[in-house]
Design an enzyme around this catalytic site. Structure first.
Site, PDB file in Angstrom:
ATOM      1  N   GLY A   7       0.578  -1.304   0.357  1.00 15.47           N
ATOM      2  CA  GLY A   7       0.093  -0.457  -0.434  1.00 15.47           C
ATOM      3  C   GLY A   7       0.913   1.535  -0.183  1.00 15.47           C
ATOM      4  N   GLY A   8       2.084   0.763  -0.665  1.00 19.57           N
ATOM      5  CA  GLY A   8       2.755   2.757   0.009  1.00 19.57           C
ATOM      6  C   GLY A   8       2.490   3.612  -1.434  1.00 19.57           C
ATOM      7  N   ALA A   9       1.656   2.767  -2.212  1.00 21.56           N
ATOM      8  CA  ALA A   9       1.402   4.152  -3.608  1.00 21.56           C
ATOM      9  C   ALA A   9       0.168   5.089  -2.327  1.00 21.56           C
ATOM     10  CB  ALA A   9       0.751   3.657  -4.901  1.00 21.56           C
ATOM     11  N   GLY A  10      -0.064   4.916  -1.384  1.00 20.07           N
ATOM     12  CA  GLY A  10      -1.364   5.670  -0.676  1.00 20.07           C
ATOM     13  C   GLY A  10      -0.945   6.189   0.445  1.00 20.07           C
ATOM     14  N   PHE A  11      -1.926   7.027   0.729  1.00 15.53           N
ATOM     15  CA  PHE A  11      -1.320   8.683   1.732  1.00 15.53           C
ATOM     16  C   PHE A  11      -0.537   7.749   2.264  1.00 15.53           C
ATOM     17  CE2 PHE A  11      -3.103  10.567   5.610  1.00 15.53           C
ATOM     18  CZ  PHE A  11      -2.965  11.536   5.319  1.00 15.53           C
ATOM     19  N   ILE A  12      -1.335   7.102   3.131  1.00 16.02           N
ATOM     20  CA  ILE A  12       0.171   7.042   4.559  1.00 16.02           C
ATOM     21  C   ILE A  12       1.288   6.163   4.239  1.00 16.02           C
ATOM     22  CG2 ILE A  12       0.302   5.469   6.843  1.00 16.02           C
ATOM     23  CD1 ILE A  12      -3.057   6.639   7.438  1.00 16.02           C
ATOM     24  N   GLY A  13       0.833   5.300   3.275  1.00 14.44           N
ATOM     25  CA  GLY A  13       2.107   4.241   2.535  1.00 14.44           C
ATOM     26  C   GLY A  13       3.044   5.162   1.886  1.00 14.44           C
ATOM     27  N   THR A 133      -6.148   0.506  12.652  1.00 11.85           N
ATOM     28  CA  THR A 133      -6.843   1.964  12.870  1.00 11.85           C
ATOM     29  C   THR A 133      -7.843   1.654  14.071  1.00 11.85           C
ATOM     30  OG1 THR A 133      -9.040   2.872  12.116  1.00 11.85           O
ATOM     31  CG2 THR A 133      -9.066   1.056  11.598  1.00 11.85           C
ATOM     32  N   ASP A 134      -7.940   3.412  15.217  1.00 12.26           N
ATOM     33  CA  ASP A 134      -8.576   3.020  16.252  1.00 12.26           C
ATOM     34  C   ASP A 134      -9.904   2.644  16.021  1.00 12.26           C
ATOM     35  OD1 ASP A 134      -9.355   5.292  14.988  1.00 12.26           O
ATOM     36  OD2 ASP A 134      -8.829   6.915  16.636  1.00 12.26           O
ATOM     37  N   GLU A 135     -10.915   2.658  14.667  1.00  8.76           N
ATOM     38  CA  GLU A 135     -11.987   2.254  14.493  1.00  8.76           C
ATOM     39  C   GLU A 135     -12.623   1.039  14.637  1.00  8.76           C
ATOM     40  OE1 GLU A 135     -13.869   4.436  10.835  1.00  8.76           O
ATOM     41  OE2 GLU A 135     -11.722   6.077  10.761  1.00  8.76           O
ATOM     42  N   TYR A 158     -15.856  -1.118   7.201  1.00  6.79           N
ATOM     43  CA  TYR A 158     -14.867  -0.690   7.092  1.00  6.79           C
ATOM     44  C   TYR A 158     -13.597  -1.245   8.683  1.00  6.79           C
ATOM     45  CZ  TYR A 158     -10.226   1.691   7.925  1.00  6.79           C
ATOM     46  OH  TYR A 158      -9.179   2.042   8.305  1.00  6.79           O
ATOM     47  N   LYS A 162     -10.885  -4.428   9.266  1.00  5.99           N
ATOM     48  CA  LYS A 162      -9.872  -3.962   9.547  1.00  5.99           C
ATOM     49  C   LYS A 162      -9.732  -5.167  10.671  1.00  5.99           C
ATOM     50  CE  LYS A 162      -6.486  -1.687   8.843  1.00  5.99           C
ATOM     51  NZ  LYS A 162      -5.598  -2.201   7.587  1.00  5.99           N
TER      52      LYS A 162
HETATM   53  P1  NAD Z   1      -5.371   4.551   0.710  1.00  6.92           P
HETATM   54  O1  NAD Z   1      -7.149   4.467   0.572  1.00  6.92           O
HETATM   55  O2  NAD Z   1      -4.775   6.312   1.119  1.00  6.92           O
HETATM   56  O3  NAD Z   1      -4.233   3.426  -0.175  1.00  6.92           O
HETATM   57  C1  NAD Z   1      -4.406   2.360   0.111  1.00  6.92           C
HETATM   58  C2  NAD Z   1      -3.478   1.546  -0.427  1.00  6.92           C
HETATM   59  O4  NAD Z   1      -3.804   0.443  -0.622  1.00  6.92           O
HETATM   60  C3  NAD Z   1      -3.095   2.579  -2.117  1.00  6.92           C
HETATM   61  O5  NAD Z   1      -1.861   3.230  -2.555  1.00  6.92           O
HETATM   62  C4  NAD Z   1      -3.465   1.343  -2.956  1.00  6.92           C
HETATM   63  O6  NAD Z   1      -3.697   1.074  -3.731  1.00  6.92           O
HETATM   64  C5  NAD Z   1      -3.576  -0.099  -2.171  1.00  6.92           C
HETATM   65  N1  NAD Z   1      -4.014  -1.572  -2.356  1.00  6.92           N
HETATM   66  C6  NAD Z   1      -5.863  -1.519  -2.005  1.00  6.92           C
HETATM   67  N2  NAD Z   1      -6.302  -2.581  -2.079  1.00  6.92           N
HETATM   68  C7  NAD Z   1      -4.908  -3.636  -2.592  1.00  6.92           C
HETATM   69  C8  NAD Z   1      -4.710  -5.067  -3.031  1.00  6.92           C
HETATM   70  N3  NAD Z   1      -5.643  -5.191  -2.463  1.00  6.92           N
HETATM   71  N4  NAD Z   1      -3.336  -5.008  -3.482  1.00  6.92           N
HETATM   72  C9  NAD Z   1      -2.640  -3.820  -3.046  1.00  6.92           C
HETATM   73  N5  NAD Z   1      -2.452  -2.920  -2.807  1.00  6.92           N
HETATM   74  C10 NAD Z   1      -3.785  -2.374  -2.475  1.00  6.92           C
HETATM   75  O7  NAD Z   1      -5.242   4.686   2.341  1.00  6.92           O
HETATM   76  P2  NAD Z   1      -4.467   5.489   4.062  1.00  6.92           P
HETATM   77  O8  NAD Z   1      -4.633   6.013   4.225  1.00  6.92           O
HETATM   78  O9  NAD Z   1      -2.822   5.240   3.638  1.00  6.92           O
HETATM   79  O10 NAD Z   1      -4.167   4.091   4.644  1.00  6.92           O
HETATM   80  C11 NAD Z   1      -3.388   3.228   4.860  1.00  6.92           C
HETATM   81  C12 NAD Z   1      -3.361   2.070   5.914  1.00  6.92           C
HETATM   82  O11 NAD Z   1      -3.652   2.453   7.269  1.00  6.92           O
HETATM   83  C13 NAD Z   1      -4.458   1.509   5.966  1.00  6.92           C
HETATM   84  O12 NAD Z   1      -4.540  -0.579   6.401  1.00  6.92           O
HETATM   85  C14 NAD Z   1      -5.687   2.009   6.805  1.00  6.92           C
HETATM   86  O13 NAD Z   1      -6.541   1.152   7.013  1.00  6.92           O
HETATM   87  C15 NAD Z   1      -5.511   2.650   8.095  1.00  6.92           C
HETATM   88  N6  NAD Z   1      -5.357   3.833   8.799  1.00  6.92           N
HETATM   89  C16 NAD Z   1      -5.384   4.503   8.190  1.00  6.92           C
HETATM   90  C17 NAD Z   1      -5.941   5.914   8.408  1.00  6.92           C
HETATM   91  C18 NAD Z   1      -6.348   7.472   8.121  1.00  6.92           C
HETATM   92  O14 NAD Z   1      -6.731   8.078   8.675  1.00  6.92           O
HETATM   93  N7  NAD Z   1      -6.498   7.549   6.836  1.00  6.92           N
HETATM   94  C19 NAD Z   1      -5.750   6.040  10.465  1.00  6.92           C
HETATM   95  C20 NAD Z   1      -5.660   4.747  10.996  1.00  6.92           C
HETATM   96  C21 NAD Z   1      -5.114   3.486  10.518  1.00  6.92           C
HETATM   97  P1  TYD Z   2     -13.163  10.277   7.284  1.00  3.50           P
HETATM   98  O1  TYD Z   2     -12.094  11.376   7.252  1.00  3.50           O
HETATM   99  O2  TYD Z   2     -13.780   9.376   5.717  1.00  3.50           O
HETATM  100  O3  TYD Z   2     -12.078   9.651   8.370  1.00  3.50           O
HETATM  101  P2  TYD Z   2     -13.236   8.239   9.000  1.00  3.50           P
HETATM  102  O4  TYD Z   2     -14.714   8.325   8.811  1.00  3.50           O
HETATM  103  O5  TYD Z   2     -12.406   7.090   9.073  1.00  3.50           O
HETATM  104  O6  TYD Z   2     -13.059   9.222  10.973  1.00  3.50           O
HETATM  105  O7  TYD Z   2     -14.478  10.965   8.546  1.00  3.50           O
HETATM  106  C1  TYD Z   2     -14.034  11.626   9.421  1.00  3.50           C
HETATM  107  C2  TYD Z   2     -14.796  12.831  10.186  1.00  3.50           C
HETATM  108  O8  TYD Z   2     -15.904  13.445   9.258  1.00  3.50           O
HETATM  109  C3  TYD Z   2     -16.195  11.772  10.336  1.00  3.50           C
HETATM  110  O9  TYD Z   2     -17.038  12.388  11.789  1.00  3.50           O
HETATM  111  C4  TYD Z   2     -17.168  11.632   9.004  1.00  3.50           C
HETATM  112  C5  TYD Z   2     -16.767  13.398   8.992  1.00  3.50           C
HETATM  113  N1  TYD Z   2     -17.513  14.198   7.044  1.00  3.50           N
HETATM  114  C6  TYD Z   2     -18.168  14.816   6.831  1.00  3.50           C
HETATM  115  O10 TYD Z   2     -18.865  15.589   7.996  1.00  3.50           O
HETATM  116  N2  TYD Z   2     -18.435  15.291   5.728  1.00  3.50           N
HETATM  117  C7  TYD Z   2     -18.087  14.551   4.660  1.00  3.50           C
HETATM  118  O11 TYD Z   2     -17.617  14.899   3.716  1.00  3.50           O
HETATM  119  C8  TYD Z   2     -17.041  13.442   5.242  1.00  3.50           C
HETATM  120  C9  TYD Z   2     -16.077  12.763   3.817  1.00  3.50           C
HETATM  121  C10 TYD Z   2     -16.050  12.897   6.711  1.00  3.50           C
END
Ligand code: NAD
Ligand code: TYD
Length: 351
Positions: A7-13, A133-135, A158, A162
């Site tokens: 997942g290194g092409a995603g946001f956190i990755g 995630t904390d979710e 979701y 997880k």
């Molecule tokens: P993201 O949606 O931005 O990126 C996910 C990445 O995974 C993408 O690059 C996508 O192409 C890749 N991917 C999806 N399905 C795949 C598959 N089957 N095989 C290979 N690659 C695949 O997600 P993110 O926000 O960067 O989150 C990364 C991780 O951190 C996730 O596991 C998420 O549950 C966890 N996390 C996210 C948050 C947050 O706030 N975004 C918080 C806590 C934990």
């Molecule tokens: P989100 O960024 O989707 O993260 P998560 O659901 O994983 O916490 O949403 C963050 C908070 O913002 C969540 O309480 C839902 C709310 N939200 C809105 O009020 N409007 C929006 O358009 C979105 C995408 C989220």
């Protein structure tokens, strides 16, 4: 040190890969399927680095995962690949079950077979970090924080997927002895965040003069962590975390959604004084089904055991983030035009 990141092409990755390649100097293999959320443009600053490689592959493809382990021979696996957006999981859960549960199983199993055949020294040094995630803990009331011992109680497809994957990771440790560590982090924000999540969506809608859709009354609380703080925490946990343990990651930055949106509007008002007040664009819309009221992380285990601490406060991080979107239209404009233009996701009739 050889690190396989999924997942290194995603946001956190991508923040993690940039950290590992540029600051840690690790040899990195990024395994990513490039779904709608994967974007190689986020990795421009490392794509030519000699210590970076990319493999386009689906983690559910067990044979390809086995090949990746055999040829790259990682010391550490950091597993981030997932479907990550709650609203999309409400509209359609199938991809979440497939990638988050079946994909994690496939990766754990490939890791186990690779690890089983390592020599004793490499075997004891190997680490598999499962990023979560904390979710998974569900929703808090007004008081209290999520601790590592808080029972799992997920609300959305979701978070349920997880939670299932976290259980698989721990089971692979208890049953097969695979050296697993799990991290559970609060909401991230920062540069390269796909504009479906609250903060980037609000920034871009406000810039384009579009409505800012706040779900319900906007009183839901999230605990925000700047993504680069998370990347540092992940490497800390992967390299030094105790096996079979979970570590919560968060920066004590609880905010109501409505206050986050007002803050973004205020920053934009300062930049574009002729276009303000941006808060006039705030629109209350139908609430998210199963909307968790409050998340808040107690990160004291990570802080006291491993010495990690968040460097950004919400105030500094949100300023940097808005500024980044103002300066990097090249990154987000193609996503808004070709991948996701901001329409509402995750509502259905009958609720
Ligand atoms: P993201 O949606 O931005 O990126 C996910 C990445 O995974 C993408 O690059 C996508 O192409 C890749 N991917 C999806 N399905 C795949 C598959 N089957 N095989 C290979 N690659 C695949 O997600 P993110 O926000 O960067 O989150 C990364 C991780 O951190 C996730 O596991 C998420 O549950 C966890 N996390 C996210 C948050 C947050 O706030 N975004 C918080 C806590 C934990
Ligand atoms: P989100 O960024 O989707 O993260 P998560 O659901 O994983 O916490 O949403 C963050 C908070 O913002 C969540 O309480 C839902 C709310 N939200 C809105 O009020 N409007 C929006 O358009 C979105 C995408 C989220």
């Amino acid at each position: 040190m050889r690190i396989l990141v999924t997942g290194g092409a995603g946001f956190i990755g991508s923040a993690l890969v940039r950290h590992l390649v540029n600051e840690i100097g690790a040899e990195v293999l990024n395994v990513d399927a490039l779904t709608y959320a994967g974007n190689l443009a986020s990795l421009k600053s490392v794509e030519a680095a000699p210590n970076y490689q990319f493999l386009r592959a689906d983690i559910c493809d067990h044979a390809r995962m086995q090949e990746a382990f055999a040829s790259f021979r990682p010391d550490i696996v950091m597993h981030l690949a997932a479907e990550s957006h709650v609203d999309r999981s409400i509209s359609g859960a199938a991809d979440f079950i497939q990638t988050n549960i079946v994909g994690t199983f496939s990766l754990l199993d490939a890791a186990r077979h690779y690890w089983d055949r390592l020599d004793a020294c490499s075997k004891s040094a190997f680490r598999f970090l499962h990023v979560s995630t904390d979710e998974v803990y569900g929703s808090l009331g007004d008081q209290g924080l999520f601790e590592e011992t808080t029972p799992y109680d997920p609300s959305s497809p979701y978070s349920a997927s997880k939670a299932a994957s976290d259980h698989l990771a721990i089971a692979w440790h208890r049953t097969y002895g695979l050296p697993v560590v799990v991290s559970n982090c609060s909401n991230n924000y920062g540069p390269f965040h796909f504009p479906e999540k609250l903060i980037p969506l609000m920034i871009l809608n406000a810039l384009e003069g579009k409505p800012l859709p706040v779900y319900g009354n906007g009183a839901n609380i999230r605990d925000w962590l700047y993504v680069e703080d998370h990347a540092r925490a992940l490497f800390t946990i992967a390299s030094r975390g105790r096996l079979g343990e979970k570590y919560n990651v968060g920066g004590r930055n609880e905010r109501r959604n409505i206050d986050v949106v007002h803050r973004i509007c205020a920053i934009l008002d300062g930049v574009y004084q002729d276009k303000g007040p941006h808060a006039r664009l705030i629109t209350n819309v139908t609430d998210r089904p199963g909307h968790d009221a409050r998340y808040a992380i107690d990160a004291s285990k990570l802080e006291s055991e491993l010495g990690w601490k968040a460097q950004e406060t919400f105030e500094t991080g949100i300023e940097k983030t808005v500024q980044w979107y103002l300066e990097n239209e090249w990154w987000w404009r193609p996503l808004r035009e070709n991948v996701y233009s901001g329409e509402r996701l995750g509502v259905f009739k009958g609720r």
